[in-house]
Scaffold this motif. Sequence first.
Motif, short mmCIF file in Angstrom:
data_model
loop_
_atom_site.label_atom_id
_atom_site.label_comp_id
_atom_site.label_asym_id
_atom_site.label_seq_id
_atom_site.Cartn_x
_atom_site.Cartn_y
_atom_site.Cartn_z
N LEU A 674 8.77 6.96 6.56
CA LEU A 674 8.39 7.85 5.45
C LEU A 674 9.57 8.73 5.04
O LEU A 674 9.81 8.96 3.84
N GLU A 675 10.33 9.21 6.05
CA GLU A 675 11.49 10.04 5.74
C GLU A 675 12.55 9.24 4.96
O GLU A 675 13.15 9.74 4.02
N TYR A 676 12.74 8.00 5.38
CA TYR A 676 13.70 7.15 4.67
C TYR A 676 13.21 6.87 3.25
O TYR A 676 14.00 6.89 2.29
N HIS A 677 11.86 6.65 3.09
CA HIS A 677 11.30 6.33 1.77
C HIS A 677 11.43 7.52 0.81
O HIS A 677 11.57 7.33 -0.40
N ASP A 678 11.41 8.72 1.39
CA ASP A 678 11.61 9.90 0.54
C ASP A 678 13.03 9.95 -0.02
O ASP A 678 13.25 10.41 -1.15
N HIS A 679 14.02 9.51 0.80
CA HIS A 679 15.42 9.48 0.34
C HIS A 679 15.71 8.29 -0.57
O HIS A 679 16.42 8.42 -1.57
N CYS A 680 15.18 7.15 -0.22
CA CYS A 680 15.49 5.91 -0.95
C CYS A 680 14.18 5.17 -1.20
O CYS A 680 13.62 4.58 -0.26
N ARG A 681 13.72 5.20 -2.39
CA ARG A 681 12.49 4.49 -2.71
C ARG A 681 12.82 3.01 -2.90
O ARG A 681 13.04 2.53 -4.02
N SER A 685 11.38 -0.19 2.53
CA SER A 685 10.77 0.95 3.21
C SER A 685 9.27 1.00 2.94
O SER A 685 8.47 1.32 3.84
N ALA A 686 8.85 0.67 1.69
CA ALA A 686 7.42 0.64 1.39
C ALA A 686 6.70 -0.43 2.22
O ALA A 686 5.60 -0.21 2.75
N LEU A 687 7.35 -1.59 2.36
CA LEU A 687 6.75 -2.66 3.14
C LEU A 687 6.64 -2.26 4.62
O LEU A 687 5.61 -2.50 5.28
N LEU A 688 7.68 -1.62 5.16
CA LEU A 688 7.65 -1.20 6.56
C LEU A 688 6.59 -0.14 6.80
O LEU A 688 5.92 -0.12 7.84
N ILE A 689 6.44 0.78 5.83
CA ILE A 689 5.40 1.81 5.95
C ILE A 689 4.02 1.15 5.97
O ILE A 689 3.15 1.49 6.79
N ILE A 713 -2.79 -0.68 2.17
CA ILE A 713 -2.83 -1.53 0.98
C ILE A 713 -2.14 -0.83 -0.19
O ILE A 713 -1.47 -1.45 -1.01
N SER A 714 -2.30 0.52 -0.24
CA SER A 714 -1.66 1.28 -1.31
C SER A 714 -0.13 1.12 -1.25
O SER A 714 0.53 0.90 -2.27
N TYR A 715 0.41 1.21 -0.04
CA TYR A 715 1.87 1.04 0.10
C TYR A 715 2.29 -0.41 -0.16
O TYR A 715 3.40 -0.67 -0.61
N MET A 716 1.38 -1.36 0.12
CA MET A 716 1.69 -2.76 -0.20
C MET A 716 1.80 -2.94 -1.71
O MET A 716 2.66 -3.68 -2.20
N GLN A 717 0.95 -2.24 -2.44
CA GLN A 717 1.03 -2.32 -3.90
C GLN A 717 2.31 -1.65 -4.40
O GLN A 717 2.94 -2.12 -5.36
N THR A 718 2.68 -0.55 -3.72
CA THR A 718 3.96 0.10 -4.09
C THR A 718 5.12 -0.85 -3.84
O THR A 718 6.05 -0.94 -4.64
N TYR A 719 5.03 -1.55 -2.72
CA TYR A 719 6.09 -2.53 -2.41
C TYR A 719 6.14 -3.61 -3.48
O TYR A 719 7.22 -4.02 -3.93
N ARG A 720 4.94 -4.09 -3.96
CA ARG A 720 4.92 -5.16 -4.96
C ARG A 720 5.58 -4.71 -6.26
O ARG A 720 6.29 -5.48 -6.91
N LYS A 721 5.36 -3.44 -6.61
CA LYS A 721 5.96 -2.94 -7.85
C LYS A 721 7.47 -2.78 -7.73
O LYS A 721 8.22 -3.03 -8.66
N LEU A 722 7.92 -2.31 -6.53
CA LEU A 722 9.37 -2.11 -6.34
C LEU A 722 10.12 -3.43 -6.15
O LEU A 722 11.27 -3.56 -6.56
N ARG A 723 9.45 -4.39 -5.52
CA ARG A 723 10.11 -5.68 -5.25
C ARG A 723 9.94 -6.57 -6.45
O ARG A 723 8.87 -7.08 -6.73
N LYS A 724 11.00 -6.76 -7.18
CA LYS A 724 10.92 -7.54 -8.42
C LYS A 724 11.09 -9.04 -8.11
O LYS A 724 12.01 -9.69 -8.57
N CYS A 725 10.16 -9.51 -7.32
CA CYS A 725 10.16 -10.93 -6.95
C CYS A 725 8.71 -11.29 -6.64
O CYS A 725 8.19 -10.98 -5.57
N ASP A 726 8.02 -11.89 -7.62
CA ASP A 726 6.58 -12.09 -7.52
C ASP A 726 6.19 -12.95 -6.33
O ASP A 726 5.20 -12.66 -5.64
N GLN A 727 6.89 -14.06 -6.10
CA GLN A 727 6.48 -14.97 -5.02
C GLN A 727 6.48 -14.27 -3.67
O GLN A 727 5.51 -14.34 -2.92
#
Length: 800
Positions: A674-681, A685-689, A713-727
């Motif tokens: 969480l601390e790392y995600h605050d510095h670097c979104r 980091s979202a996937l690890l959280i 699941i909320s953080y998984m959705q955040t990961y999906r939005k940040l990761r620009k690779c649908d597959q």
Amino acid sequence: MDSELPQEGGPEKMDIEKELTNKFLSGQMSFAEYSSEWYEGDEEEDLDEADKRFEEEPQQSRQLSKILKKKRRYTRLSTALLGLMGEANLRFARGDVEMAERMCHEIIKQLPTAAEPYQTLAQIYENDSDKSLQFSLLAAHLGRADADEWWRLAGISKQRNDIKQAMICYTQATKAEPQNMETHLRRLEFVEYLEEIKFPLNSLNISRVKCYHKIVTSMSPHKGEIIMKYARMAASLYDTSTEVERTIEVLSAAFKKCPALFTPQDMNIYLEMLITQKQYQTCIEVFVSGVGIDIEAEIQTFKTATGEIEEQTNYINCMIPDNLAIDLKSKLLVCFIHLGAFNLVQTLLSDFLKNDVEKAGDLYMDIEEAFSAVGHHEMAIKLLEPLVRNTNFDLGAVWLKHAECLLNLGRIDDAVESYHKVLKHVPQHPDARRKLFTILESKGCINEALNILQQDPKFVVSPSLLYEQCKVLKKYNMLLKYLEVGEIFLSRHGTKLRHQEELIMASRVKGALELLHNFRTLRGESIHSEDDIQFADESFKIPVGEEWEFFLELYNIAFQNKLYPIMERLTFTAFLVKGFSTYRQHLEYYCAQSCMLNRDFKNMLKFLRDLANKYYGTRIFNLLGYVFNFSEECIQNRYITRLFQKDCNVVRLLFYGNNFFISGRYLIALKYYLEYHDHCREPISALLIAISILSLAAQKTVDKHHNLILQGISYMQTYRKLRKCDQEAYYNLGRAYQMLNINNLAIECYEKALKCGPIAQCSQHGVLDLTKEAAFNLYVIYKDHSPEIARRYILKYLVV
């Protein structure tokens, strides 16, 4: 009084000698240093100089002692200084010591290289032993001191424990009376005393054998028994130290003075040494003068192509005594062979071959070597055939000579058979294997030829032959065998490393082999391992650059064939090669790479830690993260703290989080993520959280599972939005839903992943695609309740 001798070297030489004398008087140098400088470093008279002088004037025996003295100049006082010297001696006799001393110093001031004033000063200072000895040494050195004076000075020096000065005095005594045997014996006695007390005689440029040699060259011919006694002793010591030229010198000196006293054994040794040095003409002269052989010869002159006139000796006839020993006959035959007298050789050889091979086999070999050396192999084979038929000479060395002779005669098949005989007696003989390989290769028998080069590692191995075998294997593109032999060749530099402590030693210390041996000794272990290969003690080396390229070839072959354990062993061995110290940084990288491929994460981590100090950056962080995931030692917090001590890089939070996550401490890991995600979104980091939260939700000891699942699941959705690779994003979402047993949503995500394109495409690594993984997970979900649908996914996506 003698007339004044000429001043050699001129005024400049005189100035140097005055300077040396003044330095000695002032105490700036010892008498040993002074004497050494005076004689330009040549303290010991040339050992055969006396013998040369004896040859020049054999009739003047009464003056021989003068002739034997080393030529050097003695400074003579002028008329004025001579008068002053006489007045000084008179004053000293009358008791006017002070005035006598002043007069002597005045003479020294004007002419410091005259002996007379030092003689008087030595008497004046007889109560001061140091000064008296100093002046006596100078007087003896600059004047014509007799042996008794030198013995007196030697005794005083010996009492003062000045060994070098005493030896100089003893040597000067032998030069003063070279034909006095007592002087030589006294010096020899002193040398023996020094040997008993373990004094380093090399520092004195003297030895027992030099004393023997000096006696031989100094004594007159009528003392033949003494000459022969010490000549034999000197020859024996020279032979022990393989000083062939010195052996010839001492025996030649003795032979010129008393040839009649030479026994057949003495003559045999003398001729053997002469033949070793290829002095065949001298041998013939010895045979004529010492053995009683009559040789008829004629000298012919001819003009060379360059117009020069040269002489050639043609030997016509030879009369040999009936009682001549067989070993002397063989040596005479060897000399005639090398001198080209083949008209006499034919007759002598026919007579020699009548001798029993059992008794004269070694002499057969000597004559064969002479024939082979001059290229008469058809004659050499006549001597070898009886030897190889005799069971006593059924030896590898004899068969090797036989094979080489047959090869030179063009009898290839017979030569091959003889070379096989050599290998039967000496399986590891490198020369025989080389020759046999060359023959078989020329005949087109490649596989058989390659087998001949193979050495048994259980026995002593020749490194030069190993290297040649590597070249041949590379030539015929037998790369795996090349790798096998090359690894053995490279191992000649050291030993197999037994544990990580030895690896650390080898990788951090240059020239670590000696340190490894000491380390094993301290641990009470054997220096060498049982499976270490023993290499022949030969001075075979290849250039460092060439050996480095050889190592890289082996490394790349192992890599291309995915032989990762061999890659790792090669890099560990390379650390023990002294010449590779300049390539140490490259080796550290290759070691880390090979350890990673071989999944030796413990050793890989060791090299990565060293590399991290030198190449601090993203690549090292990625490699460290990879190793931490597989390392058995999960607690790396201390190392991570040290690594980021100077630079508080935010990536350290990921390292801390991963370390705690691997050890199962998800709550602490979540804090760092969480601390790392605050510095670097970032998506990672979202996937690890999300994974940390879902892992917490799966634990029975945690309350509010539903809230944790929703947060995950909320953080998984955040990961999906940040990761620009649908597959990738849909696949990971599907994995999360499948883990939570929400199969309907998992199926939906997997279906979307199948419809997306691949993650990435690379010309080197190919296509990175998760289609097969997504299809297999769908098969797992459907196989129990809808096997037909599961089979459809198998047939569509997973059948090759």
